[in-house]
Design a protein around this motif. Structure first.
Motif, mmCIF file in Angstrom:
data_model
loop_
_atom_site.group_PDB
_atom_site.id
_atom_site.type_symbol
_atom_site.label_atom_id
_atom_site.label_comp_id
_atom_site.label_asym_id
_atom_site.label_seq_id
_atom_site.Cartn_x
_atom_site.Cartn_y
_atom_site.Cartn_z
ATOM 1 N N TYR A 67 30.102 37.549 53.888
ATOM 2 C CA TYR A 67 29.555 36.203 54.038
ATOM 3 C C TYR A 67 28.568 35.865 52.908
ATOM 4 O O TYR A 67 28.359 34.690 52.583
ATOM 5 C CB TYR A 67 28.862 36.055 55.391
ATOM 6 N N GLN A 68 27.984 36.871 52.305
ATOM 7 C CA GLN A 68 27.061 36.630 51.195
ATOM 8 C C GLN A 68 27.762 36.029 49.979
ATOM 9 O O GLN A 68 27.128 35.395 49.146
ATOM 10 C CB GLN A 68 26.382 37.938 50.783
ATOM 11 N N ASP A 69 29.073 36.250 49.893
ATOM 12 C CA ASP A 69 29.831 35.764 48.741
ATOM 13 C C ASP A 69 30.536 34.437 48.998
ATOM 14 O O ASP A 69 31.238 33.927 48.130
ATOM 15 C CB ASP A 69 30.872 36.813 48.319
ATOM 16 N N ILE A 70 30.353 33.883 50.190
ATOM 17 C CA ILE A 70 30.923 32.574 50.502
ATOM 18 C C ILE A 70 30.055 31.496 49.829
ATOM 19 O O ILE A 70 28.838 31.506 49.937
ATOM 20 C CB ILE A 70 30.964 32.348 52.026
ATOM 21 N N GLU A 71 30.712 30.552 49.143
ATOM 22 C CA GLU A 71 29.981 29.562 48.348
ATOM 23 C C GLU A 71 29.631 28.283 49.109
ATOM 24 O O GLU A 71 28.636 27.633 48.815
ATOM 25 C CB GLU A 71 30.782 29.204 47.095
#
Length: 349
Positions: A67-71
């Motif tokens: 989820y940290q890499d979702i923009e």
């Protein structure tokens, strides 16, 4: 799994299997994305809106979804074409398996396909459209439908992506940056907020957008879906602002700046999606490797040569501008920290 096929407007058909969500027959433009990791960006960046996306790397889902890499909060591709879906997600940052994440969306996934072959088809046929259909669909009928959809397609008829509302951020320094939000990503917000400046998020539909921008110390134009009518509207808007404060445009923000400076937009001539795109700085005589998400470009012959700063090494397309007098610059690729630091330096000047 249900057998299906991809029918290209060229008449070529490629068989595969529909997995995860029920098949929704789609007629869209096809692009390929070269990234080995980072499919979270492919899913969550507005540049992929309404696209059939072929992920050229053969194994997808092996590290799950972080989820940290979702923009953004949305998922944009219409269809994903993949070679193989991994049944195992092995990464300490993984929050959810790839398949479980996709099941929560409306995306159709077509697998068991030679994605390298699809990549070659798309690379050799610019602005290629296709349809994802069931295996027993009538190809002649599908080809007629593709032709009709492509001919009737108009940028003016495509509904614009409505960016998510984001709260403005108050910084510690005296300067404020206005952000024209056409599809603001989390990484962009991170870099901008790192400056310590106040960040004012402005949607283009705001009635007082111009006043909010001119009351700021600088303007950042985000990227977003590549709609030519939106680019034209924002370029006309920008002409009344250029020269009054520093401007940094990214993605379609690059196209907006270029058009405001007299350039013209070329439609769907390249497939610059994914990573490892070499870009040459004509002034520094160096090359950097970039991440890109675009197909529209600025026609080089319509721009003053002295403002063209970077070009793509493979095809010579314009990748960056710098107008010294107006303190305005742009990049068509995903900006890194050095580009934001340059922007901050222009503000300090």
């Amino acid at each position: 799994m249900r057998k299906s096929k991809i029918v290209f407007e060229t008449g070529e058909c490629v068989e595969g299997y529909q997995i995860l969500n029920p098949l929704k027959e789609k007629i869209e433009r096809v692009i390929f994305d070269t990234r080995i990791v980072g499919y979270e960006k492919t899913l969550s960046c507005p540049e992929y809106k309404d696209k059939i996306v072929c992920l050229s790397y053969p194994l997808i889902g092996n590290y799950g979804i972080s989820y940290q890499d979702i923009e953004t909060k949305d998922v944009f591709p219409s269809v994903l074409i993949i070679s193989e879906l991994s049944s195992i997600a092995s990464n300490y940052r993984s929050n959810i398996p790839f398949a479980d994440f996709i099941l929560k969306t409306k995306i159709s996934v077509i697998s068991k396909i030679d994605t390298q072959y699809i990549t070659k088809i798309v690379r050799d046929n610019c602005n290629l459209w296709a349809s994802i259909v069931s295996f027993d669909a009538d190809v002649k009928k599908v080809l007629c439908e593709i032709k009709e959809k492509k001919q009737s397609f108009s940028e003016e008829k495509v509904p614009f992506y409505v960016p998510e509302k984001r709260a403005s951020v108050m910084g510690l320094r005296k300067h404020n940056i206005a952000v024209l939000n056409l599809g603001l990503k989390n990484t962009e917000m991170f870099h901008l907020a790192s400056s310590g400046y106040g960040i004012k998020i402005i949607n283009p539909a705001d009635g007082d957008a111009k006043q909010q921008i001119l009351s700021s110390n600088a303007l950042y134009i985000t990227s977003g879906p590549s709609h030519k009518i939106l680019i034209s509207q924002m370029a006309a808007f920008l002409t009344n602002i250029l020269g009054k404060l520093p401007v940094f445009g990214v993605g379609i923000g690059h196209l907006i700046l270029g058009k405001a400076l007299g350039g013209k937009i070329a439609n769907s001539t390249v497939n610059h999606y994914g990573v490892n795109h070499p870009v040459v700085n004509l002034k520094k005589k160096n090359c950097i490797i970039t991440e890109q998400m675009h197909s529209l470009i600025l026609q080089r012959e319509d721009l003053p040569e002295d403002i063209i700063e970077t070009i793509h090494m493979h095809d010579g397309t314009v990748e960056g501008l710098f107008h010294e007098e107006m303190k305005a610059f742009s990049v068509s690729f995903i900006p890194q920290e050095e580009h934001f630091q340059r922007f901050f330096s222009l503000i300090e000047e």
